[in-house]
Design a protein around this motif. Sequence first.
Motif, PDB file in Angstrom:
ATOM      1  N   ASP A 175       8.358  10.992  24.975  1.00 18.14           N
ATOM      2  CA  ASP A 175       7.000  11.336  24.874  1.00 18.14           C
ATOM      3  C   ASP A 175       6.316  11.342  23.633  1.00 18.14           C
ATOM      4  OD1 ASP A 175       6.430  11.270  27.694  1.00 18.14           O
ATOM      5  OD2 ASP A 175       6.836  13.358  27.863  1.00 18.14           O
ATOM      6  N   SER A 176       7.118  11.891  22.578  1.00 17.59           N
ATOM      7  CA  SER A 176       6.646  12.207  21.119  1.00 17.59           C
ATOM      8  C   SER A 176       6.600  10.697  20.496  1.00 17.59           C
ATOM      9  CB  SER A 176       7.676  13.074  20.549  1.00 17.59           C
ATOM     10  OG  SER A 176       9.063  12.707  20.390  1.00 17.59           O
ATOM     11  N   ASP A 177       7.195   9.676  21.181  1.00 15.78           N
ATOM     12  CA  ASP A 177       7.311   8.402  20.517  1.00 15.78           C
ATOM     13  C   ASP A 177       5.753   7.755  20.359  1.00 15.78           C
ATOM     14  OD1 ASP A 177       7.531   5.733  19.710  1.00 15.78           O
ATOM     15  OD2 ASP A 177       9.107   5.259  21.062  1.00 15.78           O
ATOM     16  N   PRO A 178       5.347   7.386  19.264  1.00 13.32           N
ATOM     17  CA  PRO A 178       3.950   6.910  18.949  1.00 13.32           C
ATOM     18  C   PRO A 178       3.829   5.644  19.889  1.00 13.32           C
ATOM     19  CG  PRO A 178       4.849   7.257  16.863  1.00 13.32           C
ATOM     20  CD  PRO A 178       6.253   7.629  17.769  1.00 13.32           C
ATOM     21  N   TYR A 179       4.627   4.715  20.147  1.00 13.74           N
ATOM     22  CA  TYR A 179       4.441   3.735  20.968  1.00 13.74           C
ATOM     23  C   TYR A 179       4.121   4.337  22.509  1.00 13.74           C
ATOM     24  CZ  TYR A 179       4.715  -0.764  23.526  1.00 13.74           C
ATOM     25  OH  TYR A 179       4.482  -1.726  24.036  1.00 13.74           O
ATOM     26  N   VAL A 180       4.788   5.039  22.846  1.00 16.07           N
ATOM     27  CA  VAL A 180       4.775   5.473  24.101  1.00 16.07           C
ATOM     28  C   VAL A 180       3.285   6.197  24.448  1.00 16.07           C
ATOM     29  CG1 VAL A 180       5.331   7.260  25.975  1.00 16.07           C
ATOM     30  CG2 VAL A 180       7.023   6.078  24.796  1.00 16.07           C
ATOM     31  N   GLN A 181       2.956   7.019  23.339  1.00 19.02           N
ATOM     32  CA  GLN A 181       1.634   7.587  23.346  1.00 19.02           C
ATOM     33  C   GLN A 181       0.545   6.775  23.389  1.00 19.02           C
ATOM     34  OE1 GLN A 181       1.713  10.324  19.790  1.00 19.02           O
ATOM     35  NE2 GLN A 181       3.077  11.807  20.727  1.00 19.02           N
ATOM     36  N   ASN A 182       0.711   5.718  22.617  1.00 19.75           N
ATOM     37  CA  ASN A 182      -0.242   4.523  22.485  1.00 19.75           C
ATOM     38  C   ASN A 182      -0.559   3.797  23.592  1.00 19.75           C
ATOM     39  OD1 ASN A 182      -2.194   2.666  21.613  1.00 19.75           O
ATOM     40  ND2 ASN A 182      -0.682   1.471  20.275  1.00 19.75           N
ATOM     41  N   LYS A 227       0.209   5.028  27.018  1.00 12.73           N
ATOM     42  CA  LYS A 227      -0.574   5.925  27.774  1.00 12.73           C
ATOM     43  C   LYS A 227      -1.992   6.060  27.236  1.00 12.73           C
ATOM     44  CE  LYS A 227       3.542   9.095  28.844  1.00 12.73           C
ATOM     45  NZ  LYS A 227       3.925  10.332  28.949  1.00 12.73           N
ATOM     46  N   GLN A 228      -2.358   5.999  26.014  1.00 10.41           N
ATOM     47  CA  GLN A 228      -3.673   5.870  25.806  1.00 10.41           C
ATOM     48  C   GLN A 228      -4.273   4.663  26.075  1.00 10.41           C
ATOM     49  OE1 GLN A 228      -5.710   8.352  24.456  1.00 10.41           O
ATOM     50  NE2 GLN A 228      -7.120   6.996  25.093  1.00 10.41           N
TER      51      GLN A 228
END
Length: 229
Positions: free
Chosen positions: A100-107, A109-110
């Motif tokens: 979840d802390s991975d910037p790609y995963v965050q991007n 989901k966004q």
Amino acid sequence: MWTLSRSFPLSYGDSKFNANDLERFGFHQPGVLPIPVDPSVWSCKTDAGMASQLTDGSINIVFVGRYSPNKRQIEMVEVLYEISQRLSNARLVLAGFGVDSDPYVQNMKQTISDFGLDHRVLLTGHLTLEELQAVYMHGDVFLSLSEHEGFGVPLLEAMWFDLPVVAINHAAVAETLDGAGLLLDWNATAEEIAACVCEVLDDGKLRESILQTQRQRRIRNRVEELSIN
């Protein structure tokens, strides 16, 4: 790699694509040992919970792979948005995992949220074999936009479930498909990819033609396995 290559008189890649990389780094005449996919692995009991999620009347567009920039899940969300303009019940099933802390995963989901597709994208997280079997069994199309596959085992796994494969032509994907599935140009836009997916879903003759090529390809892979063993 150049130093390492001198220590190995024999070397092998799981595809010509990977073997060519070995040769570029000084490995002497690397061979090719394709990865065999044994369908007997899929003799487990399908996970009922996952099967229930996927049999609610939605059209399931499936991809299997870790959440990573080179797998291009974000681009797949963009394709889903285009598909959803034609098929409101289309769902993207991203069978994979990420932190979840991975910037790609965050991007990722966004992006899903920005397109208003939260209820149309299933992020499975890590799957058991039983859950993954349910994903393959209840998929309608396997879509791969990956920009780097040294081989691409899920492409072949999908074939054993008669799941038509639509994939972008990059790295070893064309070699792994070996004439099967539906191969798209690397520069295809989200709109063009969506149109192809919709055509596979709508055109029964096209779908059956793709499945016939895949049945032949999976048998060739099975023969490869027998010859290796």
